[in-house]
Design an enzyme around this catalytic site. Structure first.
Site, mmCIF file in Angstrom:
data_model
loop_
_atom_site.group_PDB
_atom_site.id
_atom_site.type_symbol
_atom_site.label_atom_id
_atom_site.label_comp_id
_atom_site.label_asym_id
_atom_site.label_seq_id
_atom_site.Cartn_x
_atom_site.Cartn_y
_atom_site.Cartn_z
ATOM 1 N N LYS A 56 0.811 -1.222 0.000
ATOM 2 C CA LYS A 56 0.000 0.000 0.000
ATOM 3 C C LYS A 56 0.847 1.276 0.000
ATOM 4 C CE LYS A 56 -4.407 -1.609 1.714
ATOM 5 N NZ LYS A 56 -5.513 -1.397 2.635
ATOM 6 N N LYS B 202 -4.346 -9.539 -6.085
ATOM 7 C CA LYS B 202 -5.539 -9.885 -5.306
ATOM 8 C C LYS B 202 -6.719 -9.012 -5.754
ATOM 9 C CE LYS B 202 -6.040 -7.979 -1.367
ATOM 10 N NZ LYS B 202 -6.187 -7.432 -0.017
ATOM 11 N N LYS C 58 -11.238 -4.094 -3.302
ATOM 12 C CA LYS C 58 -12.271 -3.064 -3.422
ATOM 13 C C LYS C 58 -11.665 -1.697 -3.702
ATOM 14 C CE LYS C 58 -13.315 -3.702 1.468
ATOM 15 N NZ LYS C 58 -12.059 -3.757 2.196
HETATM 16 P P1 TYM Z 1 -10.159 -6.176 4.198
HETATM 17 O O1 TYM Z 1 -11.137 -5.099 4.451
HETATM 18 O O2 TYM Z 1 -9.072 -5.912 3.187
HETATM 19 O O3 TYM Z 1 -10.906 -7.485 3.735
HETATM 20 C C1 TYM Z 1 -11.962 -8.027 4.508
HETATM 21 C C2 TYM Z 1 -11.873 -9.539 4.480
HETATM 22 O O4 TYM Z 1 -11.975 -10.023 3.155
HETATM 23 C C3 TYM Z 1 -10.854 -10.846 2.853
HETATM 24 N N1 TYM Z 1 -10.475 -10.591 1.452
HETATM 25 C C4 TYM Z 1 -10.319 -11.542 0.536
HETATM 26 N N2 TYM Z 1 -10.432 -12.880 0.600
HETATM 27 C C5 TYM Z 1 -10.204 -13.583 -0.529
HETATM 28 N N3 TYM Z 1 -9.844 -12.989 -1.705
HETATM 29 C C6 TYM Z 1 -9.721 -11.649 -1.811
HETATM 30 N N4 TYM Z 1 -9.384 -11.083 -2.959
HETATM 31 C C7 TYM Z 1 -9.954 -10.861 -0.647
HETATM 32 N N5 TYM Z 1 -9.924 -9.524 -0.399
HETATM 33 C C8 TYM Z 1 -10.232 -9.382 0.884
HETATM 34 C C9 TYM Z 1 -9.748 -10.379 3.778
HETATM 35 O O5 TYM Z 1 -8.775 -11.382 3.964
HETATM 36 C C10 TYM Z 1 -10.527 -10.066 5.024
HETATM 37 O O6 TYM Z 1 -10.759 -11.230 5.758
HETATM 38 N N6 TYM Z 1 -7.033 -5.968 8.085
HETATM 39 C C11 TYM Z 1 -8.319 -6.448 7.644
HETATM 40 C C12 TYM Z 1 -9.480 -5.941 8.467
HETATM 41 C C13 TYM Z 1 -9.387 -6.162 9.938
HETATM 42 C C14 TYM Z 1 -9.619 -7.388 10.612
HETATM 43 C C15 TYM Z 1 -9.480 -7.089 11.996
HETATM 44 C C16 TYM Z 1 -9.891 -8.686 10.178
HETATM 45 C C17 TYM Z 1 -9.143 -5.225 10.870
HETATM 46 N N7 TYM Z 1 -9.208 -5.758 12.125
HETATM 47 C C18 TYM Z 1 -9.642 -8.080 12.970
HETATM 48 C C19 TYM Z 1 -10.043 -9.682 11.175
HETATM 49 C C20 TYM Z 1 -9.920 -9.375 12.542
HETATM 50 C C21 TYM Z 1 -8.531 -6.021 6.213
HETATM 51 O O7 TYM Z 1 -7.910 -5.089 5.722
HETATM 52 O O8 TYM Z 1 -9.514 -6.679 5.562
#
Ligand code: TYM
Length: 326
Positions: A111, A192, A195
């Site tokens: 990022k 990947k 969004k």
């Molecule tokens: P984030 O917002 O990027 O994504 C949310 C969840 O979706 C999963 N994900 C995917 N899985 C498969 N293929 C993809 N292309 C894909 N894109 C996203 C992510 O693995 C995630 O599970 N850091 C985290 C948010 C977070 C969090 C937490 C998660 C903050 N605190 C505590 C679990 C527990 C994040 O940026 O997810």
């Protein structure tokens, strides 16, 4: 019964990557365990967000949780910023985290790559994520593959805290789908699906209209062959589409390969688009009803109260152990 915690950033509109990698498992786990699912809006501001867009995306994500099948009477659904203990334990976790650990995080590297200036919050983000998890002493964390490194750091921080201040935190384990833990971009299978990708053709948003879904799938990059075969090494684009198909049609990879044997990519892509529409259209319908009713605000209020009860108790104990005057 185990405790489950997870969250998604409201830095864009949720995609089918979020759905396959995490949200589907939220829905499944709510029937088995005590669950806390939040929208991590404090994380979303680690990259610049327009206030109106942030508000809309946060409400949208919460409504999509419910529309996808999360029952607010089974799981607590809330916004991270509504439970103040996240920011406070986030700070305490930052003080336990080493710079070198944060420098190694691949999400930070990705990022921040090529940017002149990067917010400090993007760097310390994993410490806040550790706090999110440890506040609930969660056992299982449903996430996609990209969050594995953050979870390892969370475990390291939990160990560090336990060693210095006495055994307290539970070691959280990731919970990931066998196929689809990493859904790739439709225009470039080395990246990947995300969004926040500026090219909307690279992802399918959960709220994309059926005509848009059909168009995006028909334009999704494949290869010059014609075999529908799961081979991530040599056929990454087709394998990615098979993973998506498998989730949306509830079919195994082998069943999909057999169904399209000798048929080329045309019928496979056409059916894939219809499976996506068949699952997403009813979710979109429920989503519109939820947004129109305004019920999401009551759900989030109740969820935040439930979450705060657990989170505040943890924070108090952590502060006591660290030597704060209570
Ligand atoms: P984030 O917002 O990027 O994504 C949310 C969840 O979706 C999963 N994900 C995917 N899985 C498969 N293929 C993809 N292309 C894909 N894109 C996203 C992510 O693995 C995630 O599970 N850091 C985290 C948010 C977070 C969090 C937490 C998660 C903050 N605190 C505590 C679990 C527990 C994040 O940026 O997810």
């Amino acid at each position: 019964m185990k405790r489950v915690l997870s969250g998604m950033q409201s830095s864009g509109f949720l995609t089918i990557g979020n759905y396959i990698g995490a949200l589907r498992n939220y829905v499944k786990l709510q029937h088995l365990h005590e669950c806390f699912f939040m929208v991590v809006d404090l994380h979303a501001v680690t990259v610049p967000q327009e206030p109106a867009a942030l508000r809309e995306q946060t409400e949208s994500a919460a409504a999509l949780y419910i529309a996808s099948g999360i029952d607010p009477n089974k799981a607590s659904v809330f916004l991270q910023s509504h439970v103040h203990a996240h920011a406070e334990l986030g700070w305490l976790m930052t003080t336990l985290t080493h710079m070198g650990e944060l420098e190694r995080m691949t999400q930070f590297k990705d990022k921040s790559a090529g940017k002149d200036s990067v917010g400090a919050g993007l760097f310390t983000y994993p410490s806040l994520m550790a706090a999110d998890i440890l506040l609930y002493n969660a056992d299982l964390i449903p996430v996609g593959d990209d969050q594995k490194q953050h979870l390892e750091l969370t475990r390291d921080l939990a160990h560090r805290f336990n060693n210095r201040f006495g055994d307290y935190f539970t070691m959280p384990e990731p919970y990931m789908p066998e196929v689809g833990a990493r859904i790739m971009s439709l225009d470039d299978a080395s990246k990947k699906m995300s969004k926040s990708n500026p090219n909307p053709g690279s992802y399918i948003a959960m709220l994309d209209e059926p005509s848009v879904i059909r168009k995006k799938i028909s334009r999704a990059v494949t290869d010059s062959g014609r075999e529908v075969k799961y081979d991530p090494q040599n056929k990454p684009e087709v394998s990615n589409l098979i993973s998506i198909y498998s989730h949306f049609a509830d079919m195994s990879v082998a069943e999909i390969e057999a169904k399209y044997e000798g048929q080329g990519y045309g019928p496979f892509k056409k059916d894939l688009a219809e499976h996506l529409v068949a699952v997403l259209e009813p979710i979109q319908q429920r989503y519109r009803e939820i947004r129109a009713s305004g019920e999401i605000f009551d759900i989030l209020k109740k969820g935040a109260e439930e979450a705060a009860e657990v989170a505040n108790a943890t924070l108090l104990e952590v502060k006591k152990r660290m030597g704060f005057v209570i």
